[in-house]
Design an enzyme around this catalytic site. Structure first.
Site, PDB file in Angstrom:
ATOM      1  N   GLU A 108       0.829  -1.200   0.000  1.00  0.00           N
ATOM      2  CA  GLU A 108       0.000   0.000   0.000  1.00  0.00           C
ATOM      3  C   GLU A 108       0.869   1.259   0.000  1.00  0.00           C
ATOM      4  O   GLU A 108       1.962   1.264   0.565  1.00  0.00           O
ATOM      5  CB  GLU A 108      -0.934  -0.006   1.219  1.00  0.00           C
ATOM      6  CG  GLU A 108      -1.929  -1.151   1.189  1.00  0.00           C
ATOM      7  CD  GLU A 108      -2.924  -1.124   2.343  1.00  0.00           C
ATOM      8  OE1 GLU A 108      -2.866  -0.209   3.186  1.00  0.00           O
ATOM      9  OE2 GLU A 108      -3.773  -2.039   2.390  1.00  0.00           O
ATOM     10  N   GLU A 155      -8.508   1.889  -4.836  1.00  0.00           N
ATOM     11  CA  GLU A 155      -9.622   1.476  -3.982  1.00  0.00           C
ATOM     12  C   GLU A 155     -10.423   2.695  -3.521  1.00  0.00           C
ATOM     13  O   GLU A 155      -9.857   3.685  -3.034  1.00  0.00           O
ATOM     14  CB  GLU A 155      -9.089   0.698  -2.757  1.00  0.00           C
ATOM     15  CG  GLU A 155     -10.229   0.227  -1.857  1.00  0.00           C
ATOM     16  CD  GLU A 155      -9.846  -0.877  -0.876  1.00  0.00           C
ATOM     17  OE1 GLU A 155      -8.708  -1.391  -0.934  1.00  0.00           O
ATOM     18  OE2 GLU A 155     -10.705  -1.240  -0.050  1.00  0.00           O
TER      19      GLU A 155
HETATM   20  O1  KIV Z   1      -6.406  -7.389   0.759  1.00  0.00           O
HETATM   21  C1  KIV Z   1      -7.161  -7.261  -0.211  1.00  0.00           C
HETATM   22  O2  KIV Z   1      -8.046  -8.084  -0.457  1.00  0.00           O
HETATM   23  C2  KIV Z   1      -6.995  -6.109  -1.066  1.00  0.00           C
HETATM   24  C3  KIV Z   1      -7.987  -5.907  -2.165  1.00  0.00           C
HETATM   25  C4  KIV Z   1      -9.237  -5.381  -1.617  1.00  0.00           C
HETATM   26  C5  KIV Z   1      -7.441  -5.072  -3.260  1.00  0.00           C
HETATM   27  O3  KIV Z   1      -6.105  -5.331  -0.875  1.00  0.00           O
END
Ligand code: KIV
Length: 290
Positions: free
Chosen positions: A140, A207
């Protein structure tokens, strides 16, 4: 008459290299992902946390599976993604790799495994790639993670970036609000997108971002955008599998479309089994050994 990428994907005479429903004799690679963007072909991604479910998605032709830290909420019973550990991601990523033959497997770097800086990120990513057999990692952050992404990419590790709403920062966000609203926030999101592309990420998850902004990012970048709650213009779409299949209890986010009601089906099967046992209807003679 020209055909759209979607028509091409459902046409039995489609390009055999097409990402979705295409090659079945080898795993999808990041080069296939880049080629799909060049062709303007959209593709689906799902999360997976175990070998058996992953094999179902692999057989269905889902080209990219994410062993997401959403396993915290969806598989491990935590309240958020924050408590998920490297050991948990490693064990479940290895299971997903074992359950699949074709999908590109992306292992998520959990909270705390890369926030100290690029060197920690490289150590964590290297462990996941070596121990699990996953072909890529996800982390991230936009500009703030660019240096770490560059180090990983230079070391030969494909990176999927993740910007917009980044759930590992739930405590800082104070929940899960839509990101990129307003001029300054939108400009920051665009800077984040360009920073991860410049750092060498092969794709980027957007997201909870307004659809118009996600469309602009998708037009601006040469790497594919993977939307979740980011409208229809992204190059790919990802959903958490338990949301998509109706397994998650209670309300799901507004952007989720449920394609099945697995929770009901599984609950029904469990109740039918329980009744059969109580009634003496199971096991029947054909289930017994003599
Ligand atoms: O952890 C996850 O499932 C994610 C998705 C929502 C992209 O990061």
């Amino acid at each position: 008459m020209t055909t759209t990428p979607a028509q091409n994907a459902s046409d039995s005479s489609r390009d055999p290299k097409a990402l979705y429903g295409g090659t079945s004799s080898r795993r999808i690679t990041v080069r296939d992902i880049a080629a799909a963007k060049a062709r303007g072909e959209k593709w689906p991604m799902l999360t997976a946390y175990d070998a058996m479910t992953a094999s179902v998605f692999d057989e269905a032709g889902i080209p990219v599976l994410l062993v997401g830290d959403s396993m915290g909420n969806c598989h491990l019973g935590y309240e958020s993604t924050v408590p998920v550990t490297m050991d948990e991601i490693a064990v479940l990523s290895a299971a997903v790799v074992r359950g699949t033959k074709r999908a590109l497997i992306v292992a998520d770097l959990p909270f705390g495994s890369y926030q100290e800086g690029p060197v920690q990120a490289l150590r964590s990513a290297t462990r996941l790639i070596k121990e699990t057999g996953a072909q890529a990692v996800k982390l991230e952050g936009g500009e703030r993670s660019a240096e770490a992404i560059k180090l990983l990419v230079d070391a030969g590790i494909p990176v999927m970036a993740h910007i917009g709403l980044t759930p590992q920062s739930v405590n800082a966000f104070g929940g899960y609000p839509v990101q990129g609203r307003g001029e300054e926030a939108a400009a920051q999101l665009l800077r984040d997108a360009k920073a991860v592309q410049d750092a060498g990420a092969f794709s980027v998850v957007l997201e909870l971002v307004p659809a118009e902004l996600a469309a602009e990012v998708t037009r601006t970048l040469h790497i594919p955008t993977v939307g979740i709650g980011a409208g229809s213009e992204c190059d790919a779409q990802v959903l958490v599998w338990t949301d998509m299949a109706g397994m998650t209890p209670g309300r799901v986010p507004r952007f989720v479309k449920q394609y099945a009601q697995l929770r009901e089906v599984l609950g029904g099967a469990a109740r039918a089994f329980a009744e059969d046992v109580v009634d003496g209807a199971y096991p029947a003679p054909e289930h017994a050994f003599h």
